[in-house]
Design a protein around this motif. Structure first.
Motif, short mmCIF file in Angstrom:
data_model
loop_
_atom_site.label_atom_id
_atom_site.label_comp_id
_atom_site.label_asym_id
_atom_site.label_seq_id
_atom_site.Cartn_x
_atom_site.Cartn_y
_atom_site.Cartn_z
N ALA A 312 34.21 52.70 37.99
CA ALA A 312 33.72 54.03 38.36
C ALA A 312 33.21 53.99 39.79
N ARG A 313 33.57 54.97 40.61
CA ARG A 313 33.20 54.98 42.03
C ARG A 313 32.32 56.18 42.35
N ASP A 314 31.45 55.96 43.33
CA ASP A 314 30.66 57.08 43.83
C ASP A 314 31.41 57.73 45.00
N SER A 349 29.72 58.70 39.09
CA SER A 349 31.03 59.29 39.40
C SER A 349 30.94 60.75 39.79
N HIS A 354 36.86 59.24 35.80
CA HIS A 354 38.26 59.13 36.21
C HIS A 354 39.06 58.21 35.30
#
Length: 374
Positions: A312-314, A349, A354
């Motif tokens: 999970a990315r910011d 996220s 995603h």
């Protein structure tokens, strides 16, 4: 499973139900249309409001409620024209405008309600499938407290390629966390094969290496039987075994992420040996995955996840790291730990996942109290 924790499943409201204060909008439009026609500076000023009332009703009311509003709009239009002694031709045009728009809105309402019912039925079937393939384990298995969660990346998603399983066996509690490469029905089929093989063999395989070998055999056999489409799927899996006294955990990875030990406010990935090849990869030669053993202190939790958590990315493209995000906190119950992970990943996220994620946490009861989770 958002009403059920294991799957993130939330039951939506019935289609076409009233929506609180918005249910007052259609009658308000009718009243506004009548007043605008009677006292407005120009004739027919209120006609757009009378025509809009049935459309608004189709959005915020049931079908029957929308029919009532449509009828009231037509009656109001006729009453205003008669009261103001407008020509018959003008009355017919006004009624035709309101009636045509009302019929279009009611037709769209019927179509949307039918689709909502179909979607609700589909979701119910998907939830039943998830319960069959990924049943919610009991809150306590052997010496351990257990909590799980499956969270789909897309709204309404109930099942995918991420999975978990918990089994109490003569060798202790055996756990599995896994992720099938790919999406759609082939991934669900591959997942169901591995989960079924785990349930069957967890009681009989003498150690984790033999259990992994049997799972690999089941996955490869399914690939050969299913043929094209299924054969491109492979499965990463992490196997864990905690003996009846609960004082240690044995781990074997077939290409999966390492778990985390959460204890006394510290979070550490349990990494030692190189992971083996994924299940069903069909690579030649024996797999050399080793079993590693780590202590499991009283009060400690073992956290297993899929890459939906760690990838999970910011907004800056930085990956979420459970070792950092959970550090400095202590969790008395595994469900608290699982819920915190899901909540933090979702926030990290930007509120939108995603990738699907599965989370499994087991806690060995006991141990001193620590700082509470925030």
């Amino acid at each position: 499973m958002a009403g059920r924790h294991a799957g993130g499943v939330m039951s939506g409201a019935a289609p076409g139900t009233g929506r609180g204060p918005l249910a007052l909008l259609p009658p308000a439009l009718i009243v506004g249309g009548v007043l605008a026609n009677v006292v407005g500076p120009q004739p027919y000023t209120g006609l757009p409001l009378l025509a809009a009332a049935p459309l608004a009703a189709c959005i915020v009311l049931t079908f029957r409620g929308a029919v009532v509003i449509a009828a009231l709009s037509v009656i109001a239009s006729v009453a205003v024209d008669l009261g103001l002694a407008r020509p018959a031709a003008a009355l017919l045009v006004d009624v035709a405008d309101v009636l045509v728009i009302s019929l279009i809105g009611l037709w769209l309402k019927r179509v949307m309600d039918s689709r909502d019912r179909t979607l609700t039925l589909t979701r119910d079937i998907a939830e039943a499938a998830q319960l069959a393939v990924l049943p919610q384990p009991p809150a306590r298995v052997g010496p351990l407290l257990v909590a799980t969660r499956y969270q789909g990346a897309h709204e309404g998603a109930r099942i995918g390629g991420d999975f978990f399983a918990v089994q109490n066996t003569p060798y202790g509690v055996r756990l599995m966390m896994g992720d099938v490469r790919g999406h759609g029905l082939p991934a669900v089929s591959a997942m169901s094969v591995v989960v079924g093989a785990f349930r069957e063999n967890a009681h009989h395989a003498p150690d984790l290496r033999e259990l992994a070998r049997r799972l690999d055999t089941a996955a490869e056999r399914a690939e050969s039987e299913e043929g094209e489409g299924f054969s491109e799927e492979f499965t990463t899996a992490l196997l864990a075994q905690i003996p009846p006294d609960g004082d240690r955990v044995a781990l074997l990875s077939r290409g999966h992420l390492p778990p985390y030990l959460v204890a006394d406010g510290r979070v550490a990935p349990l990494i030692r040996s190189t992971p083996g090849t994924p299940l069903g990869a069909g690579l030649p030669g024996p797999d050399d995955a080793e079993t590693d053993t780590f202590p499991l202190p009283p009060g400690a939790s073992l956290l297993l996840t899929t890459d939906g958590v760690t990838e999970a990315r910011d907004r800056r493209g930085v990956f979420y790291d459970p070792a950092t995000g959970l550090a400095g906190r202590s969790f008395d119950e595994p469900q608290e730990l699982v819920d915190t992970v899901v909540r933090e990943v979702t926030a990290w996220s930007g509120g939108r996942l995603h990738d699907d994620m599965a989370v499994l946490a087991v806690t060995r009861p006991g141990g001193p109290p620590g700082p509470t989770a925030t």
